[in-house]
Design a protein around this motif. Structure first.
Motif, PDB file in Angstrom:
ATOM      1  N   THR A   3       0.849  -1.197   0.000  1.00 53.36           N
ATOM      2  CA  THR A   3       0.000   0.000   0.000  1.00 53.36           C
ATOM      3  C   THR A   3       0.878   1.237   0.000  1.00 53.36           C
ATOM      4  OG1 THR A   3      -1.701  -1.178   1.253  1.00 53.36           O
ATOM      5  CG2 THR A   3      -1.860   1.216   1.180  1.00 53.36           C
ATOM      6  N   HIS A   9      -6.311   6.558  -6.468  1.00 59.63           N
ATOM      7  CA  HIS A   9      -6.869   6.129  -5.186  1.00 59.63           C
ATOM      8  C   HIS A   9      -7.613   4.807  -5.304  1.00 59.63           C
ATOM      9  CE1 HIS A   9      -8.577   6.350  -1.199  1.00 59.63           C
ATOM     10  NE2 HIS A   9      -9.812   6.361  -1.681  1.00 59.63           N
ATOM     11  N   LYS A  10      -7.225   3.843  -4.455  1.00 59.21           N
ATOM     12  CA  LYS A  10      -7.818   2.504  -4.356  1.00 59.21           C
ATOM     13  C   LYS A  10      -7.596   1.647  -5.602  1.00 59.21           C
ATOM     14  CE  LYS A  10     -11.494   1.763  -1.927  1.00 59.21           C
ATOM     15  NZ  LYS A  10     -12.875   1.730  -1.409  1.00 59.21           N
ATOM     16  N   THR A  44      -1.344  -1.000  -4.063  1.00 58.01           N
ATOM     17  CA  THR A  44      -2.593  -0.239  -3.963  1.00 58.01           C
ATOM     18  C   THR A  44      -2.301   1.159  -3.457  1.00 58.01           C
ATOM     19  OG1 THR A  44      -3.868  -2.250  -3.542  1.00 58.01           O
ATOM     20  CG2 THR A  44      -4.892  -0.161  -2.946  1.00 58.01           C
ATOM     21  N   LEU A  72      -3.479   4.762  -1.933  1.00 59.98           N
ATOM     22  CA  LEU A  72      -4.508   5.428  -1.135  1.00 59.98           C
ATOM     23  C   LEU A  72      -4.224   6.924  -1.084  1.00 59.98           C
ATOM     24  CD1 LEU A  72      -5.089   3.085   1.945  1.00 59.98           C
ATOM     25  CD2 LEU A  72      -6.556   3.388  -0.042  1.00 59.98           C
ATOM     26  N   ASP A 130     -12.698   7.089   2.838  1.00 59.16           N
ATOM     27  CA  ASP A 130     -13.618   6.027   2.427  1.00 59.16           C
ATOM     28  C   ASP A 130     -14.614   5.678   3.521  1.00 59.16           C
ATOM     29  OD1 ASP A 130     -12.308   5.509  -0.141  1.00 59.16           O
ATOM     30  OD2 ASP A 130     -10.663   4.687   1.060  1.00 59.16           O
ATOM     31  N   THR A 163      -9.142  -4.907   1.096  1.00 63.09           N
ATOM     32  CA  THR A 163      -9.373  -3.673   0.344  1.00 63.09           C
ATOM     33  C   THR A 163      -8.823  -2.494   1.128  1.00 63.09           C
ATOM     34  OG1 THR A 163     -11.416  -4.603  -0.581  1.00 63.09           O
ATOM     35  CG2 THR A 163     -11.106  -2.223  -0.782  1.00 63.09           C
ATOM     36  N   MET A 195      -8.208   0.946   2.617  1.00 62.01           N
ATOM     37  CA  MET A 195      -9.141   2.075   2.724  1.00 62.01           C
ATOM     38  C   MET A 195      -8.528   3.181   3.570  1.00 62.01           C
ATOM     39  SD  MET A 195     -12.714  -0.043   3.427  1.00 62.01           S
ATOM     40  CE  MET A 195     -13.749   1.414   3.345  1.00 62.01           C
TER      41      MET A 195
END
Length: 392
Positions: free
Chosen positions: A210, A257-258, A283, A285, A291, A323, A325
């Motif tokens: 991430t 984003h995401k 990923t 963020l 979120d 996922t 967030m």
């Protein structure tokens, strides 16, 4: 009583009609233009033998012309000028195409399309099949159209009417190109890669699973070869990747984003082999894009977050499994606040893993993240769908 004898007639095919008939048969076997064939991987070819029985005024010839059943091979040589009243098929090994000696028809510019190597990557010493896929003009136009294939890299030209597929053998590794003039229209074909000494790519990973917008994603590739590795080329559909060595880098942006951002690396060696590899994704963020605003209360409140109550809560209050967030501490939370988390399904409690700001928590039932205060944002990932609540 008179005896009656049945009268029979022999139909003799004229040369132009017979040649057209032969061309149509050949074109049908080749799989004309963009018409696909379910047997495209069959490498068996056929020898077409022409008989001049239909016309006694045309001398017989023993010439043969090899065509393919499905465009895997379309070698032609010494095209006969006799009429064709019979077409006999026998199996033959796949071999290189030879240019036809026939006079090319005048181009009408009705036929156009694309061309490519049927198998875009082959080993050196192998035979590549170059094919034409028709996008304009009808089948008969394709049969009669003149085709001129030009392979500048190996100084070779192949031509013939209806020659929509050709075979060439490549002895040396490298990237090869082709151009096709079909019915007077010029087309550049997709390239062919001929591989030499192989390259083994074992992994290509980002520096973190991430990444926050504004930070740098850096991929590292591990590759080896018996030939010396000479270069690394990095690309990505998400933007430009910098680097020409074992690492490639990209700056993450808020519009990612995401999204799981990936990169592709092409590794080359001194034997002109190029091996591409899709790297694992990171990923992204955006810390400013929230979120989920966490609930305020107590995760141990059985009336609100009990084992039987949690599964009935709306999806909008949960952190979805796997996922990443961005979550925010709600207004009304105390400074130096504490947080507790639970899985949506109580029996999954021992399997739940919570990663908070890139670090896996050893205890998620009660913890105090750094800087916990109203409005504070954190990046969170859970192995299972879970709910986290800020204690009052």
């Amino acid at each position: 009583m008179k005896a009656f004898r049945k009268k029979t007639q022999t139909l003799s095919l004229g040369l132009p009609f017979a040649m057209a008939l032969t061309a149509m048969a050949t074109f049908a076997l080749n799989g004309c233009g963009s018409d696909d064939s379910s047997s495209a991987n069959n490498e068996t070819g056929y020898v077409v033998k022409y008989s001049s029985e239909a016309s006694s005024d045309i001398p017989e010839t023993s010439s043969e012309s090899k065509v393919s059943e499905n465009s895997s091979s379309s070698t032609t040589s010494d095209t006969p000028k006799s009429s064709a009243s019979k077409i006999l098929l026998s199996s033959s090994a796949k071999q290189e195409t030879q240019s036809s000696e026939e006079l090319l028809n005048e181009p009408t510019q009705k036929v156009s399309g694309t061309c490519y190597a049927k198998t875009p990557i082959i080993e050196k010493g192998g035979v590549a099949t170059w094919e034409f896929a028709r996008s304009s003009g009808d089948i008969f136009d394709g049969i009669m159209a003149p085709y001129v294939w030009t392979f500048a890299d190996i100084d070779k030209t192949l031509q013939g009417n209806g020659l929509n597929s050709v075979n060439l053998k490549y002895e040396d590794a490298g990237t090869y190109y082709a151009k096709l003039s079909v019915d007077g229209n010029e087309i550049t074909c997709d390239p062919l890669q001929v591989q030499g000494i192989p390259i083994n790519i074992s992994s290509c990973k980002p520096n973190a699973e991430t990444i926050k917008a504004g930070e740098t994603i850096t991929w590292t590739v591990e590759a080896e070869s018996e030939a010396s590795i000479t270069g690394y080329a990095w690309t990505s559909t998400f933007g430009e990747v910098s680097g020409n060595s074992t690492t490639g880098s990209m700056t993450a942006t808020s519009d990612m984003h995401k999204q799981k951002v990936t990169a592709t690396v092409a590794v080359s060696n001194s034997d002109k082999t190029t091996q591409t590899y899709l790297c694992e994704g990171a990923t992204v963020l955006d810390p400013e894009t929230v979120d989920l605003v966490l609930g305020l209360g107590s995760i141990n409140d059985q009336a609100t977050y009990g084992e039987e109550v949690i599964p009935t809560l709306p999806d909008s209050v949960f952190i979805a499994a796997q996922t990443p967030m961005t979550v925010q501490i709600p207004t009304g939370a105390p400074s130096n606040c504490t947080i507790g988390c639970k899985p949506k399904i109580s029996s999954d409690y021992m399997n739940l893993q919570v990663t908070w700001e890139g670090e896996e928590l050893t205890s998620f039932a009660y913890f105090s993240p750094a800087g916990c205060a109203p409005g504070k944002k954190y990046s969170v990932t859970t192995s299972l769908t879970a709910i986290c609540v800020v204690n009052k």
